[in-house]
Motif scaffolding. Structure first.
Motif, short mmCIF file in Angstrom:
data_model
loop_
_atom_site.label_atom_id
_atom_site.label_comp_id
_atom_site.label_asym_id
_atom_site.label_seq_id
_atom_site.Cartn_x
_atom_site.Cartn_y
_atom_site.Cartn_z
N UNK A 299 0.82 -1.22 0.00
CA UNK A 299 0.00 0.00 0.00
C UNK A 299 0.85 1.27 0.00
N UNK A 300 2.17 1.10 0.06
CA UNK A 300 3.05 2.27 -0.03
C UNK A 300 3.20 2.63 -1.52
N UNK A 301 2.42 3.60 -1.94
CA UNK A 301 2.33 3.90 -3.38
C UNK A 301 3.66 4.35 -3.98
N UNK A 302 4.55 4.88 -3.15
CA UNK A 302 5.80 5.41 -3.66
C UNK A 302 6.94 4.39 -3.70
N UNK B 41 7.98 11.26 -11.47
CA UNK B 41 6.74 10.54 -11.19
C UNK B 41 5.55 11.49 -11.16
N UNK C 213 6.64 7.70 1.26
CA UNK C 213 7.96 7.09 1.19
C UNK C 213 8.32 6.74 -0.24
N UNK D 153 8.97 8.81 -2.76
CA UNK D 153 8.70 9.83 -3.78
C UNK D 153 9.69 10.99 -3.77
#
Lengths: 464, 464
Positions: A239-242, B133, B166, B168
């Motif tokens: 779930x950590x999109x980055x 991104x 986290x 990005x």
């Protein structure tokens, strides 16, 4: 069925009628399942033909149609459900020679079905820095066509979902088995007619797939003393999109200690493990995230490690390679395919663990499903009897865990236990004699089948 | 504050003391807000300095520290909250000259803060087929450093979440404002000390960011007669894991008809629109998905259209560019920043629409938040009075929609109305005299502030 006439007509093609070779090319990884092993071990074709191009595919289909010879298509035979096994004998069409890449473009590749996935990825990476969005753990030997016709997802599904999801296949070119085989180009909704249809209603001769960036994925192994925490970690990492990952595999203790030979000395019997593939640029963020979980330890990262024997790529400790490693050590292991979804999926997993104890070992794979993080379970089962296995399946279903039964050789029983109207309708059109991979689509054979018991194809050739 | 001494000491740098120029460089897009317009319109620095490298940044900070001159850092000034406005006067440090790229690697770029985002993306695309991104809709003029110090996400957040998530941001190099300025390298949890801190506790001099593939994104416009269906479409499209998009913007009627000049003749007053950026390889899947929604129509796609005037890139009809287009036509429009999350987010949006009617026009942007699809609202408001605007904010909050108030110039009021302990702690260390962008961090000025009313910085220099 006039085998001799068909063989004679196809003699100018690459034809194999060596009995040992035919037997080996009539098999896939069905032996993962003791249930299928008991039923399919004797299955063997009459001959194997390996067309070199679409014109030869058409010739094989036209000839076998004329002589009423069943045709079962195969790639590398890495499927686990007997997808590529010729239940009624006849012809096995092996697509190993059709392994060319036709086009590589930003975000897309066009290739023939017989190309080995690792070879495809190596070429697209070398030429464009790209690779397939997803692959089976057997990518080193599996073919692209086999993955599409017999698979459903795998490494990469943590980000891109399943093969059947819109956008994960762009186009399929398909040849029918008629007096005059027809060529179809399928996109959009039509893709479902032939994807994951085991070659029961057409032969895929060209495939257009989306590509994703090919990073130098870092294979990473983490340990957690508590399984439930490991499972929660995996779901929350997803779930950590980055944080860009390609694989999140969770294995309950003692899977790693007992079955992962090269982990020896690095894990204990009590270690639950996660195997991850992480983009290099996301490794710092993974470390930051992991530091929030005091119980979690990173014991291996492929970009910086001191293990004397490199354990190899993480994806060969994921999906069905996990099962394969267990089977090599303990032949009594088999497995289930479970889907844990819904808001309470972690609780359901814990309930299943509490219910079955050591009879099962949890092996979870993160997937995306309709935008949500879910777990696919490839649960290891200490096999005793078929009856007990059925009971375990039923109890999972009662507990809210959906089973895709890997101990069945039909499309319906391995799926949602219902006919796929689109596949059936296209089979009526494209395979009027019912010669393509017979016995795999119940809806064709027995339209009113009730699924109370395991389907037994009446046309299966008996053991000699 | 000894302005003259500081200017004299910095005279060998690129120094600007032309009054018109100083006034222009003391402003950002604060005028989006009538509330900020009323309070900040007079704000002006004493001089502007544009360092060419980190050594000059250090020299400016050391000199201004010695002479007690406030320093407010700015990039292009495309922020909407007065982030870059020097409330107490003093020095504006303009980073336009620090616009070099230091390294481009697979998945990563290292650059200086003053680089314009569109220029950065053009260079990374040309050299490596990659781009950032995410970016603000103002990417054509906004700088990377301004985005990180003053922004939170934007185009690309539909896939990658927010800047604060986290992974990005990889690394920030930061200079403190002390007698001897110190250089810090921040990664991981430390990034939060200075990201989205408006330059209140350090000056960012180098940035390492993750990159994603730079596709030739197709700008696409869809229409739906019903807004709720358009919103549902956007959310469900975002949940299609196999369809790669970079932007999903939903605009309620009559936003497109009234404010998007180049849409004239193509949309009616009743058309709700979606503006999308879609990877070329995902366009067939988008068409397939759209065909499942009979009410939805694709009226524009940049790769194949017959509009006599090209409307330009979709992202300039998204995020705050939507607001900007409305403001150009109707100066009485302002906006809110809303977060619709939770399982019932579509219902909350409908409830808000029912409550406010034509006073508001919904503008939604899909984001990912902890793995979930949510909507950020950049709701257009037909402004009447500040009191009414406050009432609208309160009512949103009562209905379960979180507001990030864009009518405030402090970090806390624009955020979660609470002090950020990490930012405050680092300010104590890095800006002991409180000279960096004064008045923007309430926790520094008034630790026990209660947020009952709009904060008014006591040190704000009065209008002349």
């Amino acid at each position: 069925m006039n085998i001799d006439a068909a063989k004679a007509a196809l003699a100018h093609l690459e034809l194999d009628d060596n009995p040992a070779s035919i037997r080996s090319k009539s098999r896939d990884f069905f032996w993962y399942s003791p249930v299928l092993k008991a039923r399919l071990d004797h299955v063997v074709a009459d001959f194997v033909v390996s067309p070199r191009d679409e014109a030869e595919v058409i010739e094989v289909l036209k000839t076998c149609y004329a002589h009423d010879v069943p045709v079962t298509v195969r790639g590398a035979g890495t499927g686990n459900y007997g997808q590529a096994m010729p239940l009624a004998g006849g012809c096995v069409m092996h697509l190993k020679n059709m392994n060319r890449i036709r086009e590589i473009a930003p975000g897309r590749v066009v290739a023939e079905p017989g190309i080995v996935i690792r070879d495809l990825d190596a070429q697209t990476k070398a030429q464009s820095g790209q690779e397939l969005r997803m692959m089976p753990s057997t990518a080193a030997t599996a073919t692209l066509g086999g993955f599409i016709a017999g698979g459903s997802g795998g490494v990469g599904s943590v980000r891109w979902g399943a093969l059947r999801d819109l956008g994960n296949i762009i186009r399929l070119r398909v040849v029918s088995m008629e007096a005059e085989p027809q060529i179809h180009e399928f996109t959009g909704e039509e893709l479902h007619r032939v994807s994951h249809a085991y070659g029961t209603n057409g032969i895929i001769t060209e495939i257009e797939m989306p590509l994703a960036p090919a990073y130098d994925w870092v294979s990473t192994v983490l340990t957690f003393p508590d399984f439930a925490e490991a499972a929660r970690f995996g779901a929350e990492l997803a779930a950590e999109d980055g944080i860009l990952v390609k694989l999140i595999t969770v294995c309950e203790a003692p899977i790693a200690a007992q079955y992962f030979q090269r982990f020896k000395g690095h894990v204990s019997e009590g270690d639950n493990t996660l195997q991850l593939m992480v983009a290099p640029q996301s490794m710092p963020a993974l470390e930051t995230f992991l530091a929030r979980w005091p119980a979690g330890k990173m014991i291996f990262r492929s970009d910086a490690h001191d293990w004397s024997r490199d354990p190899g790529v993480a994806y060969e400790y994921g999906w069905n390679h996990t099962t394969l490693r267990a089977l090599k050590v303990d032949p009594d292991i088999t497995y289930l395919q479970v889907r844990y979804h819904g808001a309470d999926f972690l609780e359901v997993i814990e309930a299943v663990r509490a219910r079955f104890g050591a009879e099962l070992m949890q092996h979870l794979e993160v997937m995306r499903e309709h935008g949500q993080v879910i777990y696919a379970g490839l649960t290891m089962v200490r096999f005793t009897t078929e009856e007990r296995l059925e009971e375990i399946v039923r109890e999972h279903e009662e507990m809210g865990a959906m089973i895709f039964n890997p101990h069945r050789y039909t499309l319906e029983e391995g799926g949602r236990q219902s006919a796929d109207a689109r596949q059936l309708a296209f089979k009526r059109e494209a395979d009027p004699k019912g010669l393509l991979n017979p016995g795999k689509m119940i809806a064709w054979d027995v339209p009113d089948w009730g699924y109370e018991r395991i389907y037994a194809y009446a046309g299966m050739r008996a053991a000699e």
